[in-house]
Write an enzyme that holds these catalytic residues in place. Structure first.
Site, short mmCIF file in Angstrom:
data_model
loop_
_atom_site.label_atom_id
_atom_site.label_comp_id
_atom_site.label_asym_id
_atom_site.label_seq_id
_atom_site.Cartn_x
_atom_site.Cartn_y
_atom_site.Cartn_z
N ARG A 180 0.81 -1.17 0.00
CA ARG A 180 0.07 0.68 0.37
C ARG A 180 1.36 1.36 0.11
O ARG A 180 1.95 1.59 0.99
CB ARG A 180 -1.05 -0.16 1.29
N HIS A 224 -7.59 0.66 -5.89
CA HIS A 224 -7.70 0.09 -4.54
C HIS A 224 -8.50 -1.22 -5.48
O HIS A 224 -9.81 -1.58 -4.85
CB HIS A 224 -8.12 0.19 -3.53
N GLN A 250 -10.47 -3.65 -2.71
CA GLN A 250 -12.21 -3.21 -2.02
C GLN A 250 -12.63 -3.37 -3.13
O GLN A 250 -13.80 -4.25 -2.82
CB GLN A 250 -10.90 -1.76 -2.02
N ASP A 252 -17.35 7.63 -0.57
CA ASP A 252 -15.74 6.92 -0.09
C ASP A 252 -15.95 8.44 -0.23
O ASP A 252 -16.74 9.82 -0.05
CB ASP A 252 -14.83 6.62 -1.42
N CYS A 308 -16.55 1.70 1.63
CA CYS A 308 -15.06 1.47 1.43
C CYS A 308 -14.86 1.48 3.05
O CYS A 308 -14.08 0.43 3.18
CB CYS A 308 -14.21 1.17 0.84
N ARG A 321 -13.53 -8.53 2.22
CA ARG A 321 -11.40 -7.96 2.26
C ARG A 321 -11.15 -9.84 2.25
O ARG A 321 -10.40 -9.92 1.48
CB ARG A 321 -11.43 -7.32 2.94
#
Ligand code: CP
Ligand code: NVA
Length: 310
Positions: free
Chosen positions: A106, A133, A136, A228, A268, A296
């Site tokens: 990440r 991402h 996700q 988000d 998310c 996840r």
């Protein structure tokens, strides 16, 4: 179809069949885990997890997922690695390849992840960059499939910033034949190159990708509402300015009422209540955000099992 040895940097780079394999294995591993049936597919294997940004879900789900698969995970904070003191990514990649069986990273720059993958001879999994991402978005697709039965022909409405999250969602919707309508303020649209690439995939799968500034138009009849944060990690200095620009880009009761009666609400997480989503919607009966967070774990276990399992 073997995915052994492959990187998972972007949904766009995998075929629909390969992505379907991930969702199917994720569902299977989820059932096994619920039955407490052992599935040590990665016994004796080690995943290194490089974090340049904060995380709750990604860190814990990858680490626990690796344990459940019979392997182990190492948390590697970029502040403590020599990479944080300037050791080149290409050297780090080759050194870690001699110890590990896979790397999850990440970080900020997507190009850095691509360089890591180019020099590593073990699979690299993208745990979020400024651009994408993908883990996700795969968890989101699994969640939608569980709640709606299938993906093709559904409509998602994404409301908010044209960020890493919507980029991966556009890739995912296009691959699975879902429509996606993206409402952002002017100048905060998703990356034009990513939109064009997703539209090209969409032509083959029959999905429609639309951009608008109108939240209610995006939400109209949607099966899935998604939002988000207005300011992603790394944009903290823009937080206050963005609050003014984005104030109408919120999932609230009015937006929920414009969607299909049976619409589900995804985020998310982490969520900023009162900004991109209201407390009552996030905590309401149509919200599936904690199923989504759980998924996840299952989706990433499937990705790891497929790329790291022999
Ligand atoms: N959704 C997500 O990636 O959460 P974390 O930042 O907590 O990992
Ligand atoms: N767009 C958000 C997602 C966090 C999981 C960010 O990059 O901060």
């Amino acid at each position: 179809m073997s995915l052994y040895g492959r990187d998972f940097l972007s949904i766009q780079e995998w075929s629909t069949e390969e992505l379907e394999q991930v969702l199917d294995l994720a569902a299977d591993l989820k059932e096994k885990q619920q039955r407490r049936e052992a599935h040590p597919i990665l016994r004796g294997k080690t995943l290194g997890m490089i974090f340049q940004k904060s995380s709750t879900r990604t860190r814990v789900s990858f680490e626990v997922g690796m344990w459940q698969l019979g392997g182990q995970a190492l948390f590697l904070s970029a502040n403590d690695l020599q990479i944080g003191r300037g050791e080149p990514v290409k050297d780090t990649a080759r050194v870690l390849s001699r110890y590990l069986d896979g790397i999850m990273i990440r970080t900020f720059s997507h190009a850095e992840v691509e360089e890591l993958a180019a020099y590593a001879d073990i699979p690299v999994i993208n745990g979020l960059t400024d651009r994408l991402h993908p883990c996700q978005a795969m968890a989101d697709l699994l969640t939608i499939r569980e709640h709606k039965g299938s993906l093709k022909g559904l409509k998602m409405a994404y409301i908010g910033d044209g960020n890493n999250m919507v980029h991966s969602l556009m890739h995912g919707c296009a691959k699975f034949g879902m429509d996606i309508s993206v409402a952002t303020p002017t100048a905060y649209e998703p990356n034009a190159g990513i939109v064009a690439a997703a539209k090209q995939v969409a032509q083959g799968t029959g999905s429609r990708i639309e951009l608008t500034q109108d939240v209610l138009e995006a939400a109209a009849g949607a099966d899935v509402l998604y939002t988000d944060v207005w300011a992603s990690m790394g944009m903290e200095s823009e937080q206050v300015a963005r609050q003014a620009v984005f104030k109408n880009y919120q999932i609230n009761q009015q937006v929920l009422a414009a969607a299909d009666k049976k619409a589900i609400v995804l985020h998310c997480l982490p969520a900023h209540r009162g900004e991109e989503i209201t407390e009552d919607v996030l905590e309401g009966p149509q919200s599936v955000v904690f199923d989504e967070a759980e998924n996840r774990l299952h989706v990433q276990k499937a990705v790891m099992a497929l790329v790291m399992g022999e």
